[in-house]
Motif scaffolding. Sequence first.
Motif, mmCIF file in Angstrom:
data_model
loop_
_atom_site.group_PDB
_atom_site.id
_atom_site.type_symbol
_atom_site.label_atom_id
_atom_site.label_comp_id
_atom_site.label_asym_id
_atom_site.label_seq_id
_atom_site.Cartn_x
_atom_site.Cartn_y
_atom_site.Cartn_z
ATOM 1 N N MET C 1 1.003 -1.336 -0.050
ATOM 2 C CA MET C 1 -0.067 0.097 0.000
ATOM 3 C C MET C 1 1.018 1.226 -0.047
ATOM 4 O O MET C 1 2.030 1.059 0.109
ATOM 5 C CB MET C 1 -0.887 0.071 1.094
ATOM 6 N N ASP C 2 0.294 2.319 -0.442
ATOM 7 C CA ASP C 2 1.177 3.416 -0.509
ATOM 8 C C ASP C 2 1.434 4.087 0.743
ATOM 9 O O ASP C 2 0.847 4.094 1.683
ATOM 10 C CB ASP C 2 0.550 4.499 -1.565
ATOM 11 N N ASN C 3 2.360 5.101 0.773
ATOM 12 C CA ASN C 3 2.931 5.789 1.811
ATOM 13 C C ASN C 3 1.676 6.301 2.843
ATOM 14 O O ASN C 3 1.606 6.163 3.958
ATOM 15 C CB ASN C 3 4.099 6.776 1.512
ATOM 16 N N GLY C 4 0.640 7.059 2.015
ATOM 17 C CA GLY C 4 0.165 7.942 2.715
ATOM 18 C C GLY C 4 -1.019 6.963 3.643
ATOM 19 O O GLY C 4 -1.285 7.236 4.630
ATOM 20 N N LEU C 5 -1.332 5.920 2.947
ATOM 21 C CA LEU C 5 -2.369 5.123 3.599
ATOM 22 C C LEU C 5 -1.502 4.058 4.997
ATOM 23 O O LEU C 5 -2.290 4.138 5.808
ATOM 24 C CB LEU C 5 -2.935 3.902 2.858
ATOM 25 N N LEU C 6 -0.422 4.023 4.658
ATOM 26 C CA LEU C 6 0.285 3.315 5.760
ATOM 27 C C LEU C 6 0.377 4.275 6.921
ATOM 28 O O LEU C 6 0.198 3.892 8.284
ATOM 29 C CB LEU C 6 1.964 3.120 5.067
ATOM 30 N N PHE C 7 0.517 5.664 6.693
ATOM 31 C CA PHE C 7 0.820 6.427 7.708
ATOM 32 C C PHE C 7 -0.440 6.698 8.222
ATOM 33 O O PHE C 7 -0.689 6.676 9.617
ATOM 34 C CB PHE C 7 1.355 7.832 7.251
ATOM 35 N N ALA C 8 -1.733 6.819 7.650
ATOM 36 C CA ALA C 8 -2.827 6.999 8.019
ATOM 37 C C ALA C 8 -3.146 5.860 8.897
ATOM 38 O O ALA C 8 -3.842 6.233 10.038
ATOM 39 C CB ALA C 8 -3.901 7.304 6.998
ATOM 40 N N ALA C 9 -2.974 4.799 8.502
ATOM 41 C CA ALA C 9 -3.676 3.655 9.344
ATOM 42 C C ALA C 9 -2.958 3.442 10.551
ATOM 43 O O ALA C 9 -3.355 3.265 11.556
ATOM 44 C CB ALA C 9 -3.688 2.495 8.448
ATOM 45 N N GLY C 10 -1.286 3.768 10.272
ATOM 46 C CA GLY C 10 -0.641 3.585 11.696
ATOM 47 C C GLY C 10 -0.823 4.716 12.598
ATOM 48 O O GLY C 10 -1.118 4.536 13.505
ATOM 49 N N GLY C 11 -1.317 5.975 12.162
ATOM 50 C CA GLY C 11 -1.500 7.138 13.033
ATOM 51 C C GLY C 11 -3.108 6.658 13.709
ATOM 52 O O GLY C 11 -3.055 6.751 14.842
ATOM 53 N N LEU C 12 -3.770 6.269 13.012
ATOM 54 C CA LEU C 12 -5.181 6.101 13.611
ATOM 55 C C LEU C 12 -4.836 5.024 14.608
ATOM 56 O O LEU C 12 -5.675 4.944 15.580
ATOM 57 C CB LEU C 12 -6.186 5.547 12.486
ATOM 58 N N GLY C 13 -4.342 3.839 14.224
ATOM 59 C CA GLY C 13 -4.219 2.721 15.341
ATOM 60 C C GLY C 13 -3.527 3.202 16.401
ATOM 61 O O GLY C 13 -3.867 2.887 17.467
ATOM 62 N N VAL C 14 -2.345 3.886 16.331
ATOM 63 C CA VAL C 14 -1.526 4.514 17.743
ATOM 64 C C VAL C 14 -2.673 5.233 18.212
ATOM 65 O O VAL C 14 -2.800 5.218 19.452
ATOM 66 C CB VAL C 14 -0.511 5.287 17.155
ATOM 67 N N PHE C 15 -3.305 6.271 17.602
ATOM 68 C CA PHE C 15 -4.386 6.841 18.211
ATOM 69 C C PHE C 15 -5.387 6.238 19.079
ATOM 70 O O PHE C 15 -5.650 6.554 20.365
ATOM 71 C CB PHE C 15 -4.987 7.840 17.305
ATOM 72 N N LEU C 16 -5.852 5.069 18.573
ATOM 73 C CA LEU C 16 -6.893 4.373 19.224
ATOM 74 C C LEU C 16 -6.262 3.561 20.264
ATOM 75 O O LEU C 16 -6.923 3.631 21.483
ATOM 76 C CB LEU C 16 -7.544 3.505 18.190
ATOM 77 N N ILE C 17 -5.083 3.075 20.023
ATOM 78 C CA ILE C 17 -4.483 2.615 21.368
ATOM 79 C C ILE C 17 -4.112 3.520 22.695
ATOM 80 O O ILE C 17 -4.696 2.986 23.727
ATOM 81 C CB ILE C 17 -3.112 1.776 20.975
ATOM 82 N N GLY C 18 -3.701 4.680 22.009
ATOM 83 C CA GLY C 18 -3.899 5.681 23.241
ATOM 84 C C GLY C 18 -5.290 5.911 24.057
ATOM 85 O O GLY C 18 -5.165 6.055 25.049
#
Lengths: 497, 479, 109
Positions: C1-18
């Motif tokens: 998957m492209d960079n943008g989606l990776l960052f988005a998914a990663g960011g959202l994931g970390v956010f939800l864990i927090g």
Amino acid sequence: MTVNAWLPLAILASSLIPGLIIFTLPERAVALRTTLNLGGAVVKILLLVLMMVGVFHGVVFEVRIPLVPGLDFVLHADALSLLFVNLSAVLWLATTVYAIGYLEGSPHRSRFFGYFSLCVTATVGLAMAGNLLTFLVFYEALTLTTYPLVVHRETEVARRAGRIYLAYTLLGGVLLLTGTVWLYALTGTLEFVDRGFVSGLGIDPAVLRVVFAVLILGVGVKAALVPLHAWLPRAMVAPAPVSALLHAVAVVKAGAFGIVRIVYDVFGVEYAAELGVTLPLAVLAAFTILYGSVRALFQDNLKRRLAFSTVSQVSYITLGVAIAGPIATIGGLVHLVHQGFMKITLFFCAGNYAESAGLHQVSELAGIGRRMPWTTAAFTLAAFGMIGMPPMAGFVSKWYLGLGGLEVGQDWVLLVLAGSSILNAAYFLPIVRTAWFDEPSDERIRSVGPGGLESPLMLLLPPLATVAAALVWGLFATMPGTPLDWVQFIASRKYGE
Amino acid sequence: MQTFIVDTPWTIWVVAVPLIGALLAFLWPRRAVATGFAFGLATAAVSLALLWQVAASGPRIYAMGGWGAPIGVDLHTDGLSAIMLTMAAVVGTAVSVYARPYLAATPDKARGFWPLWLFLWAALNALFQTNDIFNLYVTLELLGLSAVALVALAGSGPALLGAMRYLLVSLCGSMAFLVGIALLYRAYGTLDLTLLAARADGGLQLGIPLGAMVAGMLLKTGLFPFHVWLPPAHGSARAPVSALLSALVVKASFYVLLRLWFTFQPADEGLALLLGGLGAVAVFWGSFQALRQRRLKLLVAYSTAAQLGYLFLAFPLAASDPALAWGGSIYLAVSHACAKGAMFLAAGSIMTEQGHDDIDGLDRVVDRMPLTTAAFALAGISLAGLPPTGGFVGKWMLLQAALEQGLWHWALVIVGGGLLTAAYVFRVLGYAFTESSHAREEHAVPRTMEWAALALALAAVSLGFIAPWALSLLEGVLP
Amino acid sequence: MDNGLLFAAGGLGVFLIGAWAVVLRAHLIRKILALNLMSSGAFLLLVGAGAIGHAGVDPVPQAMVITGIVVSISATALGLAIVLRIAKTTGRALLPEDRERTPTDRPLR
């Protein structure tokens, strides 16, 4: 046509400004406070005379201030408002004199007279209200300014009475607010107009009936329509001048005046009859008349007996309005004035019995007539007026009410009037009899000679003046310048061809 | 004088003056009180000049650094901003006047109060004028941190815990807002509200970030069910801080919500209905809780939670006559600010005078402190929506909006809430008139404190008389 | 998957864990750490937004992230100061609603 905006505002200011100043006065500034009180009352009456002269010459008195987007705050002097304003102003003067004498030496007089003045300002504003919004504003202001008077004694009993008073009156206010906004949403206007403004707009009559009910219930709380009357006997815990003011002038009459305005100047009495809402109102009024009288029979506490009597008597006004005929209108409206004067006399006398002789119960009043002749004489005449005996003014109102009922074919009204008169006699005449003709059982009273317990002048003059007025207006009812004459003029404007 | 007022860029001064004052008060603690007070008054004066300017010559735009959007950040002062800024000025002046004598006994707390309060004011003034969503985030954070620090200033256990909870909730809200910003920027490539309004086209691309931002603002405003932090924080802070929180800080996040709504104008009825429904629950739940309280400050804090619910009733009511519904809600917000501020200041005076704030122990406080009781009474009357106050006008407008559309359930909420408010207000007043044997101390309360509370209450009442003029400022702002 | 989606998914994931940790963890320092995690997630989202194929890298999100980091530091500092005070005044670094479910003899979670 000249439009004058200053006089209505000045009339409001004549009690508002003294009231605000009185709040700041220390307790011992008796002379200044008395001057402000009486001065304000006298100035108000003078300004009213000026206004009446002006109206006679065709001057229009109106004040318009935008309050809410699309609606103005309107003060307007028409014949009906002048009637009520004059009633309020004159009775305020009498009550002020009485209160000054009654509360001599009591604590918190500055606070009392401050709120007293604000209360009258609210009543006068309500009388001069030119639309339902302004009426609502002063209606609620009346609730707020009378509350401190009810809890004046600062006891736990007073607090609870105040709570009940507020519960009922605020509920009424909320109903009035809802009905008013609803009416505005339906019709786009709230200005009082002779013969009403809701007919002919094509609004569904079923909806209008509900609006009528909501509005009447809203003002009916203050007008003590059963079952919304329960606050009135409880409010007796307040000092006598407060009871006099509340029950003859301000609160109860404001409610009755509200019913008058809604039926005549919002809906129009003929349209209201068409809608079919006047008959239920008449029945409710009749029931209140009889219920109040029956409850009064069983009260031994004098003020409570008078409270239930008020519940009953104010509904005469409602009945007159609801019968929807010109003669009944005259009867109802003139009773607004007559009942005010007679009832306030009774409360002044009750205050005298409590203050000068320490008597609160009817059963204790034996033989008091000889010891307090003037007070008891005033009480007697006023009681006769309540029963409806000529030549007191109460007879005139009942005469017109009865005639009015016959005029529109509602013969049952006569039965209600007769029944109520009998009940009135049943709870007033024994008091009169025992006061004049019995011997007191209490040694403390028996030992006093004739006139020995009589109240001082400041407590005597008001009831004597008010009962004299009631007598004069009964004797000379048909002469020009009496309330009856005035009311006949008003009533003629409320009906079509 | 006229040209001076019309030409000067008050927009930026109204942010700069409190900021400079805060820095000076922080850097010179010995002079903190005098500096803080002086700059506070100056800020109020500048706010009024800005109001005059906007009323006379219309909305203003100020490009920070001279760059202009979309490269730079713009400050817009329209009618709504001017109203909010004036609200902050009026309440802020009263609180400043009150705080000086109130904190005179604890000089170390006073030295902390003034810089923090001026930072809060600067943040408010910037927030009310900013047209850029990231700038909104920054000002929201500055506002939140200042507010938390002010609550913690009280130093007591409950105050610290209240501050902590407030901090956690506030930051969660900011984070949600930040996520929304990120998603909006990904979608539309700009941060400027005007440009976003032009580019936004609806659908999930707009819906998800908007939802996140709305959720964040609901957390910060304390609307049911996100209200749990509010009563302890507002109830345990010192009186002037409680006044600021209830009157101004919660209105800021509500303002942000309004701006977002006006910018994007979501046609989604479901969200409007949800917000109105939550508002209705808040009104009833908050009022019932207020009735049950034994302490005065907690009663007033729960009252805030309830009154905020009213503001959200405009969302479902705005369909047919937006000016009426939104105007009513905004007017309620401003009236509530003055009234609630007055109430907290009065409660603070009472607590100072008798050493406790148990409601059944008020013991005829009307005789000992008539001015303060009058302030409480007038404020309560405005909250209950009784005439002739600002609260009455706001409530009338909302009620009219509801009844014109035949939405009886909302009308019942408005009317029922008013009755409940009157119930708990008069509960307090009843005890204020009654004697009680509750133990209490007796301290002198400086007249300034009593007059500050009364002045603010009178402001709430006078709002009832200027409504048509004040609401005319909102022309062109409302959808 | 492209960079943008990776960052988005990663960011959202970390956010939800927090976000999950902020609600469920009891100790106040853990809550603050969780908040930092949430902000890191949001920053990741922002950075990802700047990495989507514009001509070169978009500097605006980077500016936003830098500002956000500063804000985050200030907030964390304030939070920690309050936690210290709470611990000193009440003995434990816990909110009242978390005290019942955290017995004193167990290590804090």
